[in-house]
Design a protein around this motif. Structure first.
Motif, PDB file in Angstrom:
ATOM      1  N   ASP A  98       1.137   6.576  -6.873  1.00 51.86           N
ATOM      2  CA  ASP A  98       0.325   7.508  -7.068  1.00 51.86           C
ATOM      3  C   ASP A  98       0.670   9.110  -6.863  1.00 51.86           C
ATOM      4  OD1 ASP A  98      -1.597   5.758  -7.622  1.00 51.86           O
ATOM      5  OD2 ASP A  98      -2.506   5.355  -5.548  1.00 51.86           O
ATOM      6  N   ARG A  99       1.486   9.301  -5.627  1.00 54.97           N
ATOM      7  CA  ARG A  99       2.091  10.763  -5.577  1.00 54.97           C
ATOM      8  C   ARG A  99       2.971  11.005  -6.709  1.00 54.97           C
ATOM      9  NH1 ARG A  99       4.605   9.691  -0.453  1.00 54.97           N
ATOM     10  NH2 ARG A  99       2.901   8.216   0.180  1.00 54.97           N
ATOM     11  N   GLU A 106       2.010   1.610  -3.408  1.00 58.78           N
ATOM     12  CA  GLU A 106       1.054   2.197  -4.245  1.00 58.78           C
ATOM     13  C   GLU A 106       0.791   3.769  -4.135  1.00 58.78           C
ATOM     14  OE1 GLU A 106      -2.388  -0.057  -4.396  1.00 58.78           O
ATOM     15  OE2 GLU A 106      -1.351  -2.072  -4.570  1.00 58.78           O
ATOM     16  N   ARG A 107       0.579   4.089  -2.694  1.00 56.73           N
ATOM     17  CA  ARG A 107       0.674   5.304  -2.650  1.00 56.73           C
ATOM     18  C   ARG A 107       1.687   6.413  -3.148  1.00 56.73           C
ATOM     19  NH1 ARG A 107      -1.158   5.731   3.646  1.00 56.73           N
ATOM     20  NH2 ARG A 107       0.214   3.996   3.562  1.00 56.73           N
ATOM     21  N   TYR A 152       1.119  -1.239  -0.028  1.00 55.87           N
ATOM     22  CA  TYR A 152       0.032   0.022  -0.107  1.00 55.87           C
ATOM     23  C   TYR A 152       0.876   1.343   0.037  1.00 55.87           C
ATOM     24  CZ  TYR A 152      -4.295  -2.675   1.022  1.00 55.87           C
ATOM     25  OH  TYR A 152      -5.216  -3.602   0.717  1.00 55.87           O
ATOM     26  N   ASP A 153       1.984   1.301   0.779  1.00 56.33           N
ATOM     27  CA  ASP A 153       2.563   2.231   0.751  1.00 56.33           C
ATOM     28  C   ASP A 153       3.450   2.724  -0.670  1.00 56.33           C
ATOM     29  OD1 ASP A 153       2.429   2.951   3.260  1.00 56.33           O
ATOM     30  OD2 ASP A 153       4.334   2.004   4.000  1.00 56.33           O
TER      31      ASP A 153
END
Length: 126
Positions: free
Chosen positions: A42-43, A38-39, A35-36
């Protein structure tokens, strides 16, 4: 798939995280890292999109500025053509005046007065 699970462990060991992760990429900590990542992706995508939109705005501004400057140059060219025609008309008029004897004397008086005025102006200002 196993290569992707090993990558965070290797990455953490490169950056000083050590090899102290308990389950080797599986379980809750593995999903948390995913998740980190992916975030973070995304950033990064959002940052690239914002930079692309900024570049687009800059490009549009450059195009508008170039069009404005082109219009100014066109107008300046038109003014130059008009002034060229005006100078040509004045030159033809002076040639016509200087060809006639009685007007030649009048032209010399005018030129003398202009020179006298310029000399007086220079003497008064200097």
């Amino acid at each position: 798939m196993s290569k992707n699970r090993r990558m965070p462990r290797e990455r953490s060991s490169l950056f000083g995280g050590g090899g102290s992760s308990s389950s080797g990429g599986a379980g809750p900590s593995g999903s948390f890292n995913q998740y980190d990542e992916e975030r973070e992706n995304d950033r990064a995508v959002d940052e690239i999109a914002s930079r692309a939109s900024a570049l687009k705005r800059i490009t549009i501004d450059i195009q508008e500025e170039a069009e404005q400057q082109q219009a100014l140059l066109d107008n300046m060219g038109n003014y130059m053509d008009k002034s060229k025609n005006l100078v040509g008309n004045v030159s033809r008029y002076f040639n016509k005046v200087l060809k006639e004897n009685k007007h030649r004397r009048y032209a010399y008086y005018v030129m003398g007065l202009v020179v006298l005025f310029l000399l007086l102006y220079r003497w008064m200002s200097g």
